[in-house]
Design an enzyme around this catalytic site. Structure first.
Site, mmCIF file in Angstrom:
data_model
loop_
_atom_site.group_PDB
_atom_site.id
_atom_site.type_symbol
_atom_site.label_atom_id
_atom_site.label_comp_id
_atom_site.label_asym_id
_atom_site.label_seq_id
_atom_site.Cartn_x
_atom_site.Cartn_y
_atom_site.Cartn_z
ATOM 1 N N PRO A 2 0.704 -1.163 0.010
ATOM 2 C CA PRO A 2 0.007 -0.035 -0.012
ATOM 3 C C PRO A 2 0.982 1.330 -0.071
ATOM 4 O O PRO A 2 1.937 1.316 0.762
ATOM 5 C CB PRO A 2 -0.775 -0.126 1.383
ATOM 6 C CG PRO A 2 -0.746 -1.555 1.443
ATOM 7 C CD PRO A 2 0.565 -1.985 1.050
ATOM 8 N N GLU A 3 0.412 2.316 -0.683
ATOM 9 C CA GLU A 3 1.201 3.620 -1.006
ATOM 10 C C GLU A 3 0.235 4.511 -0.133
ATOM 11 O O GLU A 3 -0.770 4.266 0.520
ATOM 12 C CB GLU A 3 1.550 3.823 -2.531
ATOM 13 C CG GLU A 3 2.468 2.751 -2.902
ATOM 14 C CD GLU A 3 2.864 3.127 -4.357
ATOM 15 O OE1 GLU A 3 2.961 4.072 -4.873
ATOM 16 O OE2 GLU A 3 2.945 2.006 -5.168
ATOM 17 N N LYS A 59 3.229 6.167 4.579
ATOM 18 C CA LYS A 59 2.545 4.901 4.523
ATOM 19 C C LYS A 59 2.108 4.426 5.859
ATOM 20 O O LYS A 59 1.710 3.283 5.762
ATOM 21 C CB LYS A 59 3.544 3.852 3.859
ATOM 22 C CG LYS A 59 4.154 4.204 2.403
ATOM 23 C CD LYS A 59 4.798 3.249 1.778
ATOM 24 C CE LYS A 59 5.243 3.684 0.693
ATOM 25 N NZ LYS A 59 6.234 2.588 -0.203
ATOM 26 N N HIS A 92 -4.703 -16.087 9.870
ATOM 27 C CA HIS A 92 -3.605 -14.835 9.579
ATOM 28 C C HIS A 92 -4.229 -13.539 10.503
ATOM 29 O O HIS A 92 -3.317 -12.581 10.033
ATOM 30 C CB HIS A 92 -3.493 -14.458 8.171
ATOM 31 C CG HIS A 92 -3.206 -15.600 7.287
ATOM 32 N ND1 HIS A 92 -2.072 -16.324 7.541
ATOM 33 C CD2 HIS A 92 -3.882 -16.267 6.391
ATOM 34 C CE1 HIS A 92 -2.168 -17.164 6.783
ATOM 35 N NE2 HIS A 92 -2.956 -17.396 5.935
ATOM 36 N N ARG A 111 1.696 -12.485 5.297
ATOM 37 C CA ARG A 111 3.018 -12.755 5.460
ATOM 38 C C ARG A 111 3.759 -12.164 6.556
ATOM 39 O O ARG A 111 4.969 -12.179 6.651
ATOM 40 C CB ARG A 111 3.464 -11.734 4.184
ATOM 41 C CG ARG A 111 2.882 -12.262 2.825
ATOM 42 C CD ARG A 111 3.422 -11.631 1.512
ATOM 43 N NE ARG A 111 4.819 -11.895 1.288
ATOM 44 C CZ ARG A 111 5.389 -11.670 0.055
ATOM 45 N NH1 ARG A 111 4.731 -11.081 -0.764
ATOM 46 N NH2 ARG A 111 6.450 -12.167 -0.275
ATOM 47 N N ARG A 263 13.313 -3.803 -7.972
ATOM 48 C CA ARG A 263 11.980 -3.463 -8.211
ATOM 49 C C ARG A 263 11.536 -3.774 -9.814
ATOM 50 O O ARG A 263 12.203 -3.099 -10.602
ATOM 51 C CB ARG A 263 11.420 -2.230 -7.732
ATOM 52 C CG ARG A 263 12.041 -1.876 -6.329
ATOM 53 C CD ARG A 263 10.978 -2.761 -5.424
ATOM 54 N NE ARG A 263 11.175 -2.206 -4.266
ATOM 55 C CZ ARG A 263 10.344 -1.455 -3.167
ATOM 56 N NH1 ARG A 263 9.155 -0.918 -3.945
ATOM 57 N NH2 ARG A 263 10.379 -1.022 -2.234
#
Length: 273
Positions: A2-3, A59, A92, A111, A263
């Site tokens: 997410p940005e 962020k 999770h 993750r 990237r």
């Protein structure tokens, strides 16, 4: 990951659900998500705190409590869910906050890369991790002179420099590609070769790209959603990211994918020479 637009979307979607409620209980099922203080102190100190507001910085989600501030970084796949108290916990769901004794606010992260800090509210913006962040994309102090001076100190690719959160906070890989495409700057170009005029263009395009993404709720890429399945729509407006092999509508060049600083990076072979 997410940005800025996605983080703002998360904050907006959570605001009506949690502001004004009191955290009456806390359980942590994956200790590494809690960066500070200790898990024991985190659980103790957050109980009884009332949620007063939700802000963002780069962020980071900044949840202002009565005396503390809860900082949350979603990293790759962090998201939130609301569940009745006592409902079976998902595999999770690693941090569970009970609100007013009636509902559980759960942080889910497949993750396990997400991070939380519980800090004193009075100095949350003047100490790490927030103190190391650069200007927000719409800050009046983000000028071409400021950006030019930062770029002059770096010989690394401009793609990598724009990801440096200590310069501009909130830009990630997707919007980085979009900004450089609109600015007609090759992602591998050394940062110290970018002119002051191009810095001005980068700032203008950063505002265009992020304002549009924010208005559309961010970009839903792969597994990212904000909370309870809130999806962004900006992925339908992307100019270059993810479009390898397609033709550029501006010049007819072909979009290509390369790797810059580890990237995946997309650019136009003609517009961004």
């Amino acid at each position: 990951m997410p940005e800025k637009p996605e983080v703002l979307t998360v904050a907006k979607s959570l605001k009506t659900r949690i502001v004004g409620k009191t955290i009456t209980d806390c359980h942590v099922y994956w200790d590494n998500i809690i960066a500070e203080p200790s898990v024991r102190a985190f659980r103790h100190d957050i109980k009884g705190e009332k949620i007063e507001s939700i802000q963002t910085r780069g962020k980071w989600l900044v949840v202002m409590l009565t005396t503390k501030a809860l900082l949350i970084h979603l990293r790759m796949e962090g998201k939130f869910f609301f569940r009745p108290v006592g409902e079976k916990r998902g595999k999770h769901e690693h941090v569970v906050l009970t609100l007013d004794g009636k509902e559980e606010f759960r942080f889910s992260d497949v993750r396990k890369f997400g991070k939380m800090h519980l800090l004193d509210k009075v100095d949350v913006y003047s100490r790490l991790p927030l103190s190391q962040l650069g200007y927000e994309y719409d800050d009046c102090h983000l000028t071409s002179e400021y950006l030019y001076q930062k770029f002059q100190k770096k010989r690394i690719p401009i793609k990598t420099t724009l990801l440096d959160q200590s310069i501009i906070a909130g830009i990630g890989n997707i919007y980085d590609d979009e900004i450089l495409y609109l600015s007609h700057i090759h992602p591998k170009r050394p940062s110290n070769e970018v002119t002051k005029k191009e810095c001005e263009i980068i700032i203008a395009n950063t505002k265009i790209v992020l304002d549009k993404a924010i208005s559309l709720g961010g970009t839903t890429i792969k597994s990212f959603t904000s909370s309870e399945g809130v999806h962004g729509l900006f992925q339908n407006e992307l100019f270059v990211h993810g479009k390898s092999g397609e033709c550029c509508p501006e010049c007819g060049g072909v979009f290509q994918k390369i790797v810059v600083g580890g990237r995946g990076t997309y650019f136009c072979s003609k517009c961004q020479r």
